[in-house]
Design a protein around this motif. Sequence first.
Motif, PDB file in Angstrom:
ATOM      1  N   VAL A 108      67.637 -21.055  48.206  1.00  0.00           N
ATOM      2  CA  VAL A 108      66.273 -21.188  49.079  1.00  0.00           C
ATOM      3  C   VAL A 108      65.334 -20.325  48.123  1.00  0.00           C
ATOM      4  N   VAL A 109      64.468 -20.719  47.736  1.00  0.00           N
ATOM      5  CA  VAL A 109      63.062 -19.905  47.043  1.00  0.00           C
ATOM      6  C   VAL A 109      62.432 -18.929  47.759  1.00  0.00           C
ATOM      7  N   THR A 110      62.747 -17.657  47.628  1.00  0.00           N
ATOM      8  CA  THR A 110      62.255 -16.682  48.483  1.00  0.00           C
ATOM      9  C   THR A 110      60.983 -16.020  47.970  1.00  0.00           C
ATOM     10  N   SER A 111      60.633 -16.006  46.822  1.00  0.00           N
ATOM     11  CA  SER A 111      59.395 -15.651  45.974  1.00  0.00           C
ATOM     12  C   SER A 111      59.069 -16.381  44.583  1.00  0.00           C
ATOM     13  N   LEU A 112      58.010 -16.541  44.625  1.00  0.00           N
ATOM     14  CA  LEU A 112      57.521 -17.415  43.175  1.00  0.00           C
ATOM     15  C   LEU A 112      57.333 -16.199  42.005  1.00  0.00           C
ATOM     16  N   SER A 113      57.213 -15.225  42.511  1.00  0.00           N
ATOM     17  CA  SER A 113      57.302 -14.169  41.235  1.00  0.00           C
ATOM     18  C   SER A 113      58.405 -13.031  41.195  1.00  0.00           C
ATOM     19  N   LEU A 114      58.619 -12.442  40.009  1.00  0.00           N
ATOM     20  CA  LEU A 114      59.952 -11.606  39.832  1.00  0.00           C
ATOM     21  C   LEU A 114      59.257 -10.110  40.297  1.00  0.00           C
ATOM     22  N   PRO A 115      60.203  -9.341  40.548  1.00  0.00           N
ATOM     23  CA  PRO A 115      59.889  -7.915  40.791  1.00  0.00           C
ATOM     24  C   PRO A 115      58.892  -7.230  40.084  1.00  0.00           C
ATOM     25  N   PRO A 116      57.977  -6.348  40.338  1.00  0.00           N
ATOM     26  CA  PRO A 116      56.994  -5.745  39.550  1.00  0.00           C
ATOM     27  C   PRO A 116      57.555  -5.092  38.288  1.00  0.00           C
ATOM     28  N   GLY A 117      56.966  -5.310  37.267  1.00  0.00           N
ATOM     29  CA  GLY A 117      57.409  -4.714  35.881  1.00  0.00           C
ATOM     30  C   GLY A 117      58.568  -5.418  35.273  1.00  0.00           C
ATOM     31  N   SER A 118      59.077  -6.638  35.719  1.00  0.00           N
ATOM     32  CA  SER A 118      60.118  -7.260  34.988  1.00  0.00           C
ATOM     33  C   SER A 118      59.689  -8.006  33.786  1.00  0.00           C
ATOM     34  N   ARG A 119      60.593  -7.966  32.738  1.00  0.00           N
ATOM     35  CA  ARG A 119      60.232  -8.321  31.536  1.00  0.00           C
ATOM     36  C   ARG A 119      61.397  -9.463  31.241  1.00  0.00           C
ATOM     37  N   LEU A 120      61.648 -10.372  32.199  1.00  0.00           N
ATOM     38  CA  LEU A 120      62.627 -11.520  32.127  1.00  0.00           C
ATOM     39  C   LEU A 120      61.939 -12.825  31.598  1.00  0.00           C
ATOM     40  N   GLY A 121      60.437 -12.869  31.721  1.00  0.00           N
ATOM     41  CA  GLY A 121      59.946 -13.956  31.280  1.00  0.00           C
ATOM     42  C   GLY A 121      59.626 -15.084  32.762  1.00  0.00           C
ATOM     43  N   PHE A 122      59.801 -15.946  32.589  1.00  0.00           N
ATOM     44  CA  PHE A 122      59.425 -17.024  33.803  1.00  0.00           C
ATOM     45  C   PHE A 122      60.515 -16.867  34.523  1.00  0.00           C
ATOM     46  N   GLY A 123      60.302 -16.785  36.188  1.00  0.00           N
ATOM     47  CA  GLY A 123      61.595 -16.738  37.013  1.00  0.00           C
ATOM     48  C   GLY A 123      60.771 -16.813  38.499  1.00  0.00           C
ATOM     49  N   VAL A 124      61.824 -17.059  39.499  1.00  0.00           N
ATOM     50  CA  VAL A 124      61.834 -16.809  40.577  1.00  0.00           C
ATOM     51  C   VAL A 124      62.741 -16.089  41.640  1.00  0.00           C
ATOM     52  N   MET A 125      62.487 -15.858  42.638  1.00  0.00           N
ATOM     53  CA  MET A 125      63.546 -15.174  43.385  1.00  0.00           C
ATOM     54  C   MET A 125      64.034 -16.034  44.215  1.00  0.00           C
ATOM     55  N   VAL A 126      65.460 -16.244  44.569  1.00  0.00           N
ATOM     56  CA  VAL A 126      66.078 -17.125  45.321  1.00  0.00           C
ATOM     57  C   VAL A 126      67.166 -16.503  46.169  1.00  0.00           C
ATOM     58  N   ARG A 127      67.432 -17.024  47.145  1.00  0.00           N
ATOM     59  CA  ARG A 127      68.521 -16.573  48.168  1.00  0.00           C
ATOM     60  C   ARG A 127      69.757 -17.512  47.990  1.00  0.00           C
ATOM     61  N   ILE A 128      71.011 -17.040  47.775  1.00  0.00           N
ATOM     62  CA  ILE A 128      72.092 -18.049  47.517  1.00  0.00           C
ATOM     63  C   ILE A 128      73.120 -17.182  48.414  1.00  0.00           C
ATOM     64  N   ASN A 129      73.834 -17.976  49.433  1.00  0.00           N
ATOM     65  CA  ASN A 129      74.724 -17.448  50.467  1.00  0.00           C
ATOM     66  C   ASN A 129      74.415 -16.224  50.920  1.00  0.00           C
ATOM     67  N   GLY A 130      73.014 -16.007  51.671  1.00  0.00           N
ATOM     68  CA  GLY A 130      72.816 -14.813  52.002  1.00  0.00           C
ATOM     69  C   GLY A 130      72.463 -13.634  51.299  1.00  0.00           C
ATOM     70  N   ASP A 131      72.352 -13.785  49.959  1.00  0.00           N
ATOM     71  CA  ASP A 131      71.828 -12.464  49.144  1.00  0.00           C
ATOM     72  C   ASP A 131      70.810 -13.047  47.964  1.00  0.00           C
ATOM     73  N   ASP A 132      69.960 -12.088  47.715  1.00  0.00           N
ATOM     74  CA  ASP A 132      68.776 -12.462  46.898  1.00  0.00           C
ATOM     75  C   ASP A 132      69.269 -12.228  45.350  1.00  0.00           C
ATOM     76  N   TYR A 133      68.818 -12.904  44.553  1.00  0.00           N
ATOM     77  CA  TYR A 133      68.985 -12.962  43.089  1.00  0.00           C
ATOM     78  C   TYR A 133      67.627 -13.412  42.338  1.00  0.00           C
ATOM     79  N   ILE A 134      67.683 -13.063  41.293  1.00  0.00           N
ATOM     80  CA  ILE A 134      66.533 -13.304  40.121  1.00  0.00           C
ATOM     81  C   ILE A 134      67.074 -14.485  39.449  1.00  0.00           C
ATOM     82  N   LEU A 135      66.206 -15.594  39.437  1.00  0.00           N
ATOM     83  CA  LEU A 135      66.644 -16.890  38.802  1.00  0.00           C
ATOM     84  C   LEU A 135      65.668 -16.812  37.644  1.00  0.00           C
TER      85      LEU A 135
END
Length: 188
Positions: free
Chosen positions: A91-118
């Motif tokens: 499930v998409v939880t945020s359309l932006s990555l954490p502040p200061g991240s340098r990973l390019g384009f991505g979103v935050m997702v929740r998989i099995n109850g844990d948050d991940y950077i996609l």
Amino acid sequence: MKKIIYALILPLVVVIGLVFANHEIKNETSKKSIPKHLSAAERKAVLKKWEATPDGIMYKKWEASPAGKKVHAGTAKIRKSIRDYTNMEGVVTSLSLPPGSRLGFGVMVRINGDDYILAFGPEKSGKNVLNFNNEFEQLHSLKVNDKIIIRSHSVSQAPKYSYPIVAGDYVERDSKIIYKRAPRKGGC
């Protein structure tokens, strides 16, 4: 007459010698540039040496911290799905990555109850005739709370981030593929 012939042949011999010497040096450097695979013992020795560096010490401290343990637990939770390249519901939880991240384009997702950077990587600046970037165009249509299916070949972690980083290889929403990473050109 003999002196003139010797005077012409001597520089020719010197030039030919230099050409051959240069050729041998190039062959030696090309042989050295081929990386050899390290044995398990050699890899272990290199890892031990790195762990003694300031970066290695900092990483080991982060690994033992509660944040590091949380990231490792999240990584372990999805390791089987990553290894088998199977579907993971997220499930998409945020359309932006954490502040200061340098990973390019991505979103935050929740998989099995844990948050991940996609993370999908840097957005290319190449634009088409209509001035749109086609590579991530459909991903930009994602909204918070969208349910998606994710497949990935890798998950990584870094002390800079409080979340495991999942490489976005395949994303599906409402049974429609909205992103599929193009295979690499000229390699595996």
